[in-house]
Design an enzyme around this catalytic site. Structure first.
Site, PDB file in Angstrom:
ATOM      1  N   ALA A  95       0.850  -1.193   0.000  1.00 50.15           N
ATOM      2  CA  ALA A  95       0.000   0.000   0.000  1.00 50.15           C
ATOM      3  C   ALA A  95       0.883   1.239   0.000  1.00 50.15           C
ATOM      4  O   ALA A  95       2.085   1.157   0.247  1.00 50.15           O
ATOM      5  CB  ALA A  95      -0.908   0.010   1.229  1.00 50.15           C
ATOM      6  N   LYS A  96       0.305   2.370  -0.279  1.00 49.72           N
ATOM      7  CA  LYS A  96       1.005   3.656  -0.142  1.00 49.72           C
ATOM      8  C   LYS A  96      -0.051   4.736  -0.113  1.00 49.72           C
ATOM      9  O   LYS A  96      -1.118   4.589  -0.702  1.00 49.72           O
ATOM     10  CB  LYS A  96       1.948   3.875  -1.327  1.00 49.72           C
ATOM     11  N   GLY A  97       0.241   5.811   0.598  1.00 50.66           N
ATOM     12  CA  GLY A  97      -0.733   6.889   0.654  1.00 50.66           C
ATOM     13  C   GLY A  97      -0.065   8.196   0.986  1.00 50.66           C
ATOM     14  O   GLY A  97       1.161   8.263   1.110  1.00 50.66           O
TER      15      GLY A  97
END
Ligand code: NAD
Length: 429
Positions: free
Chosen positions: A118-120
């Site tokens: 994931a990444k945000g």
């Protein structure tokens, strides 16, 4: 970030600055040709599971209200909860988050961690915010993406523009709404609230471990090796000092202003790291000073680019004289440079293996949080060592079996694991 091999060096018309998503998709396609994974699974992996976009309102110190945009991209969770950083940076985009989330899937898989990718982040320049504004923005962002994350669902961590304090606010905001303290919702926290000993040093430690293994693989004794490190921050300084402690001559280290250079080896513990005194490497009393470009072209056994991405390019790859490159930074080698170095038989040990100590100790932190039991620094470092050696062996076997580059071998290991997990779970309904 641009980190894969071109099939053909002539193809250098593609941009040296391709987007993170373009790079991730190209890497996936390249690895797919070398692994026996069903085409349908590869197709699935080209797409994220979801991308959440939220508006994050912030009351500024002057009473005005500004609304920032935040994202959380979740690529794949077939092997376990999504895992990846949260950045506060003006250039954050949904597409970049997707590309970087894919890259986290491979990084966790090559390390055999039970996590997906994931990444945000929030589109904001954190330097424009007061501490109070940063805290309010973090808490509101945590609330906006609360349904998307969780200790068994998706576990954020610090990234560009965020740090242990940001994670502490994030964890507190999440916990307040859940009605109980849930330290495992994020990693990279201060140890006093469930952070792990050794987390900060872990990426540099893993770079040093992998550099040591690579030296040994190419029959160079670590205590006779020469090392040059670009970037003397968290990753570079920790890696340089460990290699120095293990007997290597670290002849050059640099920060954004230039490098300290001593052919007999620097006292790396005496050179101020970025954390100890930012941008003060040049204040060290070294016999010579070099530019950052010159550091990359030194005739050393190991070159560790540990500052920023895209520093080894088509323009300088032919001038690299190091015997081995170990990537400390994320994506320091462009695809064109990767191809040139491969043709010149200069092994490049990829970032997804070398600097994966950070996410590996994040996994240890998560284990400590859900078990409510703190590990000693010694245990963290011992377990990190054995995880790194195991991943190194997995990738090395692939290099030896397939006559492929270290980068391709790492992607083959990672994609093989994710593909096998997907095949065994099946597509539902
Ligand atoms: P840092 O901010 O602690 O240190 C960066 C260092 O690089 C500083 O010494 C700075 O002066 C130097 N630098 C900056 N721009 C430069 C330039 N143009 N030329 C030469 N030197 C320059 O950063 P860090 O945490 O050590 O991260 C370095 C790299 O490693 C980044 O690519 C980051 O994404 C990656 N990385 C960091 C971690 C982590 O947990 N810290 C984990 C994995 C990968």
């Amino acid at each position: 970030m641009a980190t894969n091999t071109l099939d053909d060096r002539e193809e250098d018309d593609y941009s040296e600055t391709e987007s993170a998503l373009e790079t991730a998709l190209r890497q996936l396609s390249a690895a797919a040709t070398q692994v026996d994974v069903d085409d349908g699974i590869i197709e699935r992996l080209k797409h994220p599971t979801r991308v959440v976009e939220v508006g994050v309102p912030l009351k500024r110190d002057d009473g005005s209200v500004e609304v920032f945009t935040g994202y959380r991209a979740q690529h794949d969770d077939v092997r376990g909860p999504y895992k990846g950083g949260l950045r506060f940076h003006p250039d954050v985009t949904a597409e970049e988050c997707v590309g970087l989330s894919m890259w986290m899937t491979w990084k966790c898989a090559v390390m055999d961690l039970p996590f997906g990718g994931a990444k945000g982040g929030v589109v904001v320049n954190p330097k424009d915010l007061s501490t109070g504004e940063k805290e309010r923005l973090t808490r509101r962002f945590a609330e906006e993406i609360r349904d998307t994350i969780g200790p068994k669902r998706d576990i954020p961590a610090p990234d560009m523009g965020t740090d242990a304090q940001t994670m502490a606010w994030f964890m507190d905001a999440y916990s307040m709404q859940e009605g109980e303290t849930i330290p495992g919702v994020v990693t990279g926290k201060p140890p006093v609230i469930g952070g792990s000993e050794g987390r900060e040093e872990a990426p540099g430690r893993s770079v040093a471990i992998i550099a040591r293994e690579a030296l040994q693989y190419y029959d160079i004794d670590v205590d006779e090796a020469t090392v040059a490190v670009q970037g003397f921050g968290s990753v570079g300084a920790n890696a340089a000092r460990l290699l120095d402690d293990w007997g290597a001559d670290v002849v050059a280290v640099s920060d954004v202003n230039g490098a300290a250079y001593d052919t007999t080896g620097l006292d790396t513990h005496a050179v101020p790291s970025h954390e100890e005194q930012p941008e003060a490497v040049m204040q060290y009393d070294a016999p010579n000073m070099l530019t950052n470009e010159e550091v990359l072209e030194l005739d050393v056994d190991v070159l560790i680019p540990a500052a920023i991405g895209n520093v080894l390019t088509a323009d300088n790859a032919d001038d690299v004289q190091a015997d081995i490159v170990v990537e400390g930074a994320n994506g320091p080698t462009t695809s064109a440079a990767d191809t040139i170095l491969e043709e010149r038989d200069v092994p490049v040990i990829p970032d997804i293996l070398a600097n994966a100590g950070g996410v590996t100790v994040s996994y240890f932190e998560w284990l400590q949080d859900i078990n409510r039991r703190q590990w000693s620094l010694e245990r963290v470092n011992d377990e990190l060592e054995s995880h790194m050696l195991s991943a190194w062996d997995d990738v090395r076997r692939e290099v030896e079996a397939g006559d492929v580059s270290w980068r391709d071998a790492a992607y083959v290991v990672a994609l093989g694991r994710v593909g096998e997990a997907k095949a065994s779970r099946g597509l539902w309904p």
